[in-house]
Design an enzyme around this catalytic site. Sequence first.
Site, PDB file in Angstrom:
ATOM      1  N   SER A 666       0.827  -1.215   0.000  1.00  0.00           N
ATOM      2  CA  SER A 666       0.000   0.000   0.000  1.00  0.00           C
ATOM      3  C   SER A 666       0.857   1.261   0.000  1.00  0.00           C
ATOM      4  O   SER A 666       0.564   2.219  -0.729  1.00  0.00           O
ATOM      5  CB  SER A 666      -0.933   0.005   1.215  1.00  0.00           C
ATOM      6  OG  SER A 666      -1.859  -1.051   1.141  1.00  0.00           O
ATOM      7  N   ASN A 871      -5.823  -7.984  -2.155  1.00  0.00           N
ATOM      8  CA  ASN A 871      -5.430  -8.377  -0.797  1.00  0.00           C
ATOM      9  C   ASN A 871      -4.406  -7.479  -0.123  1.00  0.00           C
ATOM     10  O   ASN A 871      -4.376  -7.414   1.102  1.00  0.00           O
ATOM     11  CB  ASN A 871      -4.874  -9.809  -0.814  1.00  0.00           C
ATOM     12  CG  ASN A 871      -5.905 -10.820  -1.266  1.00  0.00           C
ATOM     13  OD1 ASN A 871      -7.057 -10.740  -0.883  1.00  0.00           O
ATOM     14  ND2 ASN A 871      -5.504 -11.757  -2.098  1.00  0.00           N
ATOM     15  N   TYR A 872      -3.560  -6.813  -0.886  1.00  0.00           N
ATOM     16  CA  TYR A 872      -2.453  -6.096  -0.266  1.00  0.00           C
ATOM     17  C   TYR A 872      -2.476  -4.583  -0.466  1.00  0.00           C
ATOM     18  O   TYR A 872      -2.027  -3.842   0.396  1.00  0.00           O
ATOM     19  CB  TYR A 872      -1.112  -6.656  -0.783  1.00  0.00           C
ATOM     20  CG  TYR A 872      -0.935  -8.112  -0.449  1.00  0.00           C
ATOM     21  CD1 TYR A 872      -0.973  -8.541   0.870  1.00  0.00           C
ATOM     22  CD2 TYR A 872      -0.767  -9.062  -1.437  1.00  0.00           C
ATOM     23  CE1 TYR A 872      -0.827  -9.884   1.197  1.00  0.00           C
ATOM     24  CE2 TYR A 872      -0.619 -10.406  -1.126  1.00  0.00           C
ATOM     25  CZ  TYR A 872      -0.647 -10.805   0.189  1.00  0.00           C
ATOM     26  OH  TYR A 872      -0.510 -12.130   0.511  1.00  0.00           O
ATOM     27  N   ILE A 873      -2.984  -4.109  -1.597  1.00  0.00           N
ATOM     28  CA  ILE A 873      -3.066  -2.667  -1.825  1.00  0.00           C
ATOM     29  C   ILE A 873      -4.384  -2.148  -1.264  1.00  0.00           C
ATOM     30  O   ILE A 873      -5.453  -2.674  -1.582  1.00  0.00           O
ATOM     31  CB  ILE A 873      -2.962  -2.330  -3.331  1.00  0.00           C
ATOM     32  CG1 ILE A 873      -1.574  -2.718  -3.856  1.00  0.00           C
ATOM     33  CG2 ILE A 873      -3.234  -0.863  -3.589  1.00  0.00           C
ATOM     34  CD1 ILE A 873      -1.421  -2.555  -5.358  1.00  0.00           C
TER      35      ILE A 873
END
Length: 914
Positions: A666, A871-873
Amino acid sequence: MSASDSDTPLVKGKTNGAVSTSTIPKSGDRHMDKETTVSNGQLEPGLSIRNGPVEQMDVDGSATNGAMNGKRKSRASINGACYKEASSSSDDDDDKPLSKRRKTTVPKDTSAGASDSNSDAPLARNAVKKPPKVKPEDVGESDSDQPLGKKLVAAKKKIENQAEKEAKAIRAQERKTSVSKRKPKKVESESDDDLPLAKKKKPAARKASNGVKKEESDDDVPLSKKAPAAKKGAAAKTQAPAKKAAKGKAVKKEETEQDEEAELEEDEYRWWEAPNKDDGSVKWTTLEHNGVVFPPEYEPLPGHIKMKYNGVPVSLHKDAEEVATFFGSMLNSTHNVENPTFQKNFFHDFKEVLDKTGHAKGPKGEKIKIEKFDKCDFHDIFAYYDAQREAKKALPAAEKKALKAAKDEAEAPYMFCMWDGRKQKVGNFRVEPPGLFRGRGDHPKTGKVKKRVLPEQITINIGKEARVPPAPAGHKWKEVKHDQTGTWLAMWQENINLAYKYVMLAANSDIKGQSDYKKFEKARELKKHIDKIRKDYTRDLKSEVMADRQRATAVYLIDKFALRAGNEKGEDEADTVGCCSLKFENVTLKPPNKVVFDFLGKDSIRFYDEVEVDAQVFKNLKIFKKAPKKDGDEIFDRLTTSGLNKYLSTYMPGLTAKVFRTYNASYTMSNLLKEMKSTGTIAEKVKDYNEANRKVAILCNHKRTVAASHAASIEKMQEKINGLRYQQWRIKQMMIDLDPKLKKKKGAEYFALPDDLTQEWVETHQKALVEEQREKIRKKFEKDNEKRIADGEKEMKPKELDERLEVADEMEKKFKKENKTGKVEAEGKGATVEKLEGQVEKLHTRIETMKVQMEDKDNNKEVALGTSKINYIDPRLTVVFNKKFNVPIERFFSKTLREKFDWAIKSVDENWEF
């Protein structure tokens, strides 16, 4: 900060092999310095190099990467613990005596006299697959033949430096704000310019593009700490009476409009503006739902369909026959049914059922005992189920629609629940049907029978005042709970891994949204502390205490290379490992500072990567692997995942190793978006976003192997582009047909067939177009017939189809004539040069868009963009891009994802910062 267990002889007690010393003497450290040469400076440590085959290593020699004995405790309860115990993240072994800590088995004895049978070993140990050979173009190399990873070295360093500065600035601002709050306020008026920053007036709240008010100065404050946005109409209600009188009718009109707007939004609960339900608190006051949907009962096979044993058709008890159909119906899945572990596990469970039901009977009623798997023949069962599948596919569209409608109607009562008086969608309300467990990767339990779940195994969670849904006739629920701290509606324990299965709310529900929100807010909070964490672990990389040095090295690998932490596992679980449970054979060292990781990671998916690390980290790994350690021994033998997470939580509450993956992705994306200036068409802007996403995936080491179908997919896209170019050429020829003078006016080059579109290609493409036209006509004819039958009309005769197909025949004749004469006659009524020129321009736009999409697809062949984006950003960053560059959110999020991230779409504008 020193680990609490630094003085203990062994933290884990997980291995019976060699153990690291408790301290590292300076003399040993200096000796290792002499052996370890400094990096050649070709690549900044912290970036992975490639995904390719392992060469012969200078230090470790060949490693047996199949024998991975890393065992970690399962999240599921193995011994039937209650659901609350089963849902806890991990057990903390730090304070337990060695005698009470979980131990795992050591590698099987391969010495003389030991059994040489590998039948009980997981497939990962029996046959290790080599990594695929990788070409330069498969590992992210750009047109300049320089891998993107190398180009991003400077970017990675810059982002890390920026993170350090930003963390210090945030903490300084918080301290300044805290001090200013404690100072007494001055009564006299001051000029705003003379006030300190903390006392200056905040800018007036401005309305965001989505209608949510937002203070500019609080961009870096987690949403949970921001003041809730003012409700519409609130300002009008609090105005002074004198002001109302002055405005008169205008105020009343404004109030009326605001009240109408408030009524329109009354049903929408904007929980993200005031999230106040933390973990462990009461999640609901009232909860009503209708329970779960059970799979249909087993329908026995027709009398003539039987399993054969040793060539003889046999009759089985209903329960045994059902298990036989589990295997027989999936013979087309060769990946599973030809797997020796799958076969072994299935037959073991099948025999248990046979033993209980009396095995089988022959054609004359004689008893036949089934003892060998290779004598079982399931082909007749497969043929029966395959025919059923084909018949279902061949059903008319109207019948398929009717079946779906009936299913939806039957399931409608279970699809929603009432949560605190609000209608919320339920996620997995269907109980999983019985079948064969497949697992992922080389799972040791693949092929075992998943038993039918009965109501007696299911616990219902519901409000005290709510009506408890009735269990199916003749059954009762295991238990009915009123757990207001739980977000589950029902739960049961499955028989394979003894894990608890929960019925939860759907991804787009308030509760699920809050879970995602908290996850990203936690990552957002980490940016305040990341500089100190990195400074501390860099210092501890040289610590004399072995436990501290191992912990610092693990945090370095988790931060730089996105390794998962890993947990202790049970003996009968898949041989998957993470950073803390890496074995000697999972890490291979290549001087001066290259490290090869090779192990089965999450879901038994192989993690293989070659990376360059800091010289001190390379030296540490060499120390951790020092003799007498050998295959099967732990590298981080003085570190547990629970101990590591406990240490990380001293920096900020709730910080665990997995937060680093979300933070790094992110924060990196946030920095790339700040510098981005996206212009051009929508397709070009989407490509810019994907390019940034690709950089995030590479910088954060979220990689994937190039798909086997990638080349064919690119070729197909190129073929479509060529088809449009050919179509463009034909239209230009029609322009000449209408006005022959255009050839001289525009030039012969404008009307020429592109060089790469040979005559042979043209004729092949024409045949494909004719066949495509015929297929369209056939499908349309079938669809029209289905509609006529559904409406009670007469079915059309085959003669009608022949007449319709004449259109394709005419097209074929026209192409043959064009090839012979070299001329293309204008098509369509009222064709003009101007209209045809417009068609050429439209085709040009489509061609350019497809070229951009093809280039984008090719660039992203080695990274899983969907994984990082979902899932991650932080999804709010995608929304920022969408609003900043005016790109429809539909281009990034499907309908399901738009529902899942509704909170993100509605809570930020283009100026929000991670």
